[in-house]
Write a protein that holds these residues in place. Structure first.
Motif, PDB file in Angstrom:
ATOM      1  N   ASN A 169       0.766  -1.184   0.582  1.00  0.00           N
ATOM      2  CA  ASN A 169      -0.005  -0.065   0.509  1.00  0.00           C
ATOM      3  C   ASN A 169       0.891   0.862   0.478  1.00  0.00           C
ATOM      4  N   ALA A 170       1.957   1.180   0.561  1.00  0.00           N
ATOM      5  CA  ALA A 170       2.903   2.663   0.519  1.00  0.00           C
ATOM      6  C   ALA A 170       3.315   2.376  -0.703  1.00  0.00           C
ATOM      7  N   LEU A 171       3.891   1.483  -0.839  1.00  0.00           N
ATOM      8  CA  LEU A 171       4.109   1.837  -2.512  1.00  0.00           C
ATOM      9  C   LEU A 171       3.512   1.962  -3.010  1.00  0.00           C
ATOM     10  N   THR A 172       2.525   1.619  -4.089  1.00  0.00           N
ATOM     11  CA  THR A 172       1.006   2.328  -4.487  1.00  0.00           C
ATOM     12  C   THR A 172       0.531   3.679  -4.130  1.00  0.00           C
ATOM     13  N   ILE A 173       0.996   4.209  -2.916  1.00  0.00           N
ATOM     14  CA  ILE A 173       0.450   5.796  -2.246  1.00  0.00           C
ATOM     15  C   ILE A 173       1.332   6.789  -2.939  1.00  0.00           C
ATOM     16  N   GLY A 174       2.682   6.292  -3.344  1.00  0.00           N
ATOM     17  CA  GLY A 174       4.117   6.715  -2.983  1.00  0.00           C
ATOM     18  C   GLY A 174       4.283   6.863  -4.785  1.00  0.00           C
ATOM     19  N   VAL A 180       1.669  12.773  -9.603  1.00  0.00           N
ATOM     20  CA  VAL A 180       1.590  14.020  -9.295  1.00  0.00           C
ATOM     21  C   VAL A 180       2.063  14.760  -9.386  1.00  0.00           C
ATOM     22  N   PHE A 181       3.251  15.116  -8.494  1.00  0.00           N
ATOM     23  CA  PHE A 181       3.694  16.231  -8.543  1.00  0.00           C
ATOM     24  C   PHE A 181       4.729  16.460  -9.411  1.00  0.00           C
ATOM     25  N   ILE A 182       4.782  15.230 -11.039  1.00  0.00           N
ATOM     26  CA  ILE A 182       6.040  15.699 -11.986  1.00  0.00           C
ATOM     27  C   ILE A 182       4.739  16.055 -12.780  1.00  0.00           C
ATOM     28  N   ILE A 183       3.618  15.709 -12.870  1.00  0.00           N
ATOM     29  CA  ILE A 183       2.617  16.773 -13.914  1.00  0.00           C
ATOM     30  C   ILE A 183       1.690  17.906 -13.153  1.00  0.00           C
ATOM     31  N   LEU A 334       6.113  -2.519  -9.052  1.00  0.00           N
ATOM     32  CA  LEU A 334       4.626  -2.685  -8.199  1.00  0.00           C
ATOM     33  C   LEU A 334       5.000  -4.670  -8.347  1.00  0.00           C
ATOM     34  N   ASN A 335       4.825  -4.917 -10.172  1.00  0.00           N
ATOM     35  CA  ASN A 335       5.087  -6.140 -10.165  1.00  0.00           C
ATOM     36  C   ASN A 335       6.730  -6.810  -9.200  1.00  0.00           C
ATOM     37  N   GLY A 336       7.856  -5.492  -9.000  1.00  0.00           N
ATOM     38  CA  GLY A 336       9.018  -6.396  -8.213  1.00  0.00           C
ATOM     39  C   GLY A 336      10.134  -6.736  -9.329  1.00  0.00           C
TER      40      GLY A 336
END
Length: 342
Positions: A169-174, A180-183, A334-336
């Protein structure tokens, strides 16, 4: 009495000469039966007429038999594309197995062994089933994670994600916040450039042939190209990825490039250095997803150890396909298969 008995038998035989001839012909040894005294060791020899010849070595065939027992006749090497695995007395070699279009060579054919084929990356065929065609590897759903990656003989194995997985969950949020920051940074830079230029609109720049919005102010009051600023932000902000398992990690990400828009995939591979004839040769032979896999495989073989996922993502960015690059990057992490360089 013994002599008279033989004489009696002889007199009967002379009365029926045709019967005698038939019996002689039936009892005469023929090629269908082993000749008297001929005992070949068929693990090491083969029979040629009334003699035993030594078998030819593996990878060769009998061109002509020997002339004396215990010797080797004339043996010739199998032609290219044929083989014999063991010592033999055969006059013809066996044809090598030909891999199908959905397979690749796992072991090449030589004069002493047959070829072995396996499914191409992204496809599999279970060994306990009749492998008439390689099946496409399954993909895990969004609420699943990979337990075992797809191989040439096994399909992908997935399992439901655990709700208590804090790290996932932390990785997905990060990753979401990072996107969002880049855009936001790009939008802010372009907006600031257009806003400042519309207010100031220096006449000397218009005389030099520049258009409104070509320059942006910096913190020290100077100006620089908005286009260059936007590109600089992209170069700085897009992360460098590190492979978890070398080239295997790169090949596991091939399927993510199926997201490339159909109208742009030829430009993408030309940008990677693949000649147009190779690209177009796949059009009528394979489905779109298989074309992507084959062309990426050709690119990896061409680049060798220098091939990285970062090169492919940079090519997408050069072609203004940033959204696709972001998607591929997020799936790879995400898939490692990859991690973000820190």
């Amino acid at each position: 009495m013994y002599v008279s008995g033989l004489r009696h038998l002889y007199e009967r035989m002379t009365k029926f000469p045709l019967l005698v001839l038939i019996l002689i012909r039936l009892l005469r040894p023929t090629g269908a039966f082993p000749r008297p005294g001929l005992d070949c060791d068929y693990d090491l020899e083969y029979q040629s007429g009334s003699i035993c010849c030594l078998n030819c070595p593996a990878g060769t065939r009998k061109a002509s038999p020997c002339t004396r027992s215990g010797q080797e006749g004339k043996c010739e090497e199998c032609d290219d594309g044929t083989y014999i695995e063991h010592r033999n007395g055969l006059s013809q070699c066996f044809k090598c197995t030909q891999c199908r279009s959905d397979e690749e060579i796992a072991r090449p054919c030589t004069h002493v062994q047959d070829a072995r084929c396996q499914c191409k990356p992204g496809r599999f065929c279970a060994p306990e089933q009749a492998c008439e065609v390689c099946k496409k590897c399954s993909r895990c759903e969004k609420d699943e994670e990979i337990v075992r990656n797809c191989t040439s003989t096994t399909n992908t194995e997935c399992k439901k994600k655990q709700l208590g997985s804090a790290s996932a969950n932390a990785l997905t949020i990060g990753l979401s916040l990072f996107s969002v920051f880049i855009i936001g940074a790009i939008i802010f830079a372009v907006w600031r450039c257009l806003r400042t230029e519309s207010v100031r609109n220096p006449p000397d720049r218009r005389k030099a042939g520049k258009h409104d919005g070509d320059y942006c102010p910096t913190d020290d009051g100077e100006t620089q190209s908005c286009l260059n600023l936007s590109r600089t932000l992209e170069d700085v902000e897009f992360p460098t990825l590190v492979a978890v398992n070398g080239e295997e990690s790169l090949r596991k990400c091939f399927e993510y490039f199926e997201e490339i828009d159909y109208n742009h995939y030829k430009r993408f591979f030309r940008h990677l250095g693949i000649v147009n004839n190779v690209i177009t040769s796949k059009d009528d032979l394979l489905p779109y997803e298989d074309r992507i896999h084959d062309l990426l495989t050709i690119w990896v073989e061409k680049e060798g150890r220098e091939a990285t996922l970062n090169d492919l993502l940079r090519a997408l960015l050069d072609l203004n396909q940033r959204r696709t690059a972001e998607t591929v990057k997020e799936k790879a992490v995400l898939n490692g298969h990859y991690s973000v360089e820190r």
